[in-house]
Design a protein around this motif. Structure first.
Motif, mmCIF file in Angstrom:
data_model
loop_
_atom_site.group_PDB
_atom_site.id
_atom_site.type_symbol
_atom_site.label_atom_id
_atom_site.label_comp_id
_atom_site.label_asym_id
_atom_site.label_seq_id
_atom_site.Cartn_x
_atom_site.Cartn_y
_atom_site.Cartn_z
ATOM 1 N N ASN A 1 20.757 -18.126 17.042
ATOM 2 C CA ASN A 1 20.421 -19.023 15.925
ATOM 3 C C ASN A 1 19.223 -19.906 16.265
ATOM 4 O OD1 ASN A 1 22.445 -18.039 14.296
ATOM 5 N ND2 ASN A 1 23.937 -19.616 14.906
ATOM 6 N N GLY A 2 19.135 -20.305 17.527
ATOM 7 C CA GLY A 2 17.996 -21.111 17.926
ATOM 8 C C GLY A 2 16.689 -20.348 17.815
ATOM 9 N N LYS A 3 16.700 -19.070 18.129
ATOM 10 C CA LYS A 3 15.496 -18.255 17.990
ATOM 11 C C LYS A 3 15.078 -18.113 16.539
ATOM 12 C CE LYS A 3 16.457 -15.508 22.136
ATOM 13 N NZ LYS A 3 16.732 -14.151 22.673
ATOM 14 N N LEU A 4 16.066 -18.158 15.623
ATOM 15 C CA LEU A 4 15.768 -18.010 14.192
ATOM 16 C C LEU A 4 15.439 -19.331 13.517
ATOM 17 C CD1 LEU A 4 18.585 -15.456 13.240
ATOM 18 C CD2 LEU A 4 16.164 -14.978 13.709
ATOM 19 N N GLY A 5 15.414 -20.413 14.282
ATOM 20 C CA GLY A 5 15.056 -21.711 13.700
ATOM 21 C C GLY A 5 16.236 -22.595 13.399
#
Length: 284
Positions: A102-106
């Motif tokens: 989720n962090g990679k997706l913003g």
């Protein structure tokens, strides 16, 4: 992991009941260190550790680990600890993986647009146009093509024009006239003489009324009686001082810093002047 997730059933298991008290305490210490390291309950290559190494890592002695027991047993050079919460560790690993993705997706997905009960997107022009005169607190109202800020600011202005305190909503404490000031000064211990009392009260009232009953810092006077008491005390002190030097009519400023004038051509603006007058008199 920051906590030891031990099922209560382990404390009634044959492995725990059949162990000695020292072995039980050693097991809890070993399990705590394994949970902190998240090593699935396996302490690898530790058979050759000495007492110093065991104490620094797990808080136990090499002799306490010994040959092992049912709560902790040796597998070659590795020590396997009974009851390690492997399922909890697996669940944490999954949550961490999802959080990284989720962090990679913003971060978290954005909220969906606000919808009405009918399922359509709700649209507003950003400024209400129909506002009641009595309930327009804090809103923008359009009148004659111009937007004006109504509400708290307007209410505060009305209160100030009416002589009310914006914070309390009550009228400010002010004397009605110089006569009220005179009556208050007459009841004080330190006050001008009777022949000077009326002049003192009138001077105080006129000056304070001219500056809107504010202090020399521009703040509203909350307690006019305290200011009048100080004014009368200064007047009385200057009056007594002038009489001792043959001067008449000392008039203090409204803030208690000395007089305005004391007789023709004589100024008592501050205590420094009083000191200079005293020196001149002493020389004479």
């Amino acid at each position: 992991m920051e906590f030891i997730n031990i099922r209560t059933a382990l404390f009634s298991s044959p492995e725990f009941i059949g162990a000695e008290p020292v072995q039980r305490a050693t097991w809890i210490a070993l399990l705590a260190w394994c949970c902190e390291q998240e090593n699935n309950g396996i302490i690898r290559d530790c058979r050759s550790w000495k007492d110093r190494r065991w104490m620094q890592t797990c808080g136990v002695m090499a002799s306490e680990v010994g040959e092992g027991c049912e709560l902790y047993s040796w597998d070659g050079d590795d020590l396997a600890v009974f009851g390690y919460p492997a399922q909890i560790q697996a669940s944490l690993n999954i949550k961490r993986t999802v959080a990284r993705e989720n962090g990679k997706l913003g971060g978290r997905p954005k909220n969906s647009p606000t919808v009405t009960n009918a399922g359509t997107e709700m649209e507003t022009d950003g400024k209400p146009t129909l506002v009641s005169d009595g309930t327009c607190i804090g809103t923008d109202v359009e009148t004659d093509g111009k937007t004006v800020r109504e509400g708290k600011g307007r209410e505060r202005k009305v209160r100030e024009d009416d002589g009310a305190s914006p914070s309390s909503g009550r009228r400010k404490d002010r004397p009605a006239d110089a006569e009220e000031v005179r009556r208050y000064m007459a009841a004080q211990v330190k006050r001008p003489s009777d022949e000077q009392l009326s002049a003192c009260a009138e001077k105080f009232f006129n000056k304070m009324d001219a500056i809107g009953w504010k202090t020399n810092k521009g703040l509203p006077v909350d307690n006019w009686r305290g200011a009048a008491r100080q004014y009368a005390s200064d007047w009385q002190s200057n009056e007594a001082l002038n009489r001792s030097y043959g001067l008449d009519g000392a008039k203090p400023s409204p803030y208690g810093t000395g007089g305005d004038q004391a007789g023709p051509g004589t100024t008592l603006a501050d205590p420094k002047f009083n000191f200079s007058v005293r020196k001149e008199v002493e020389k004479a």
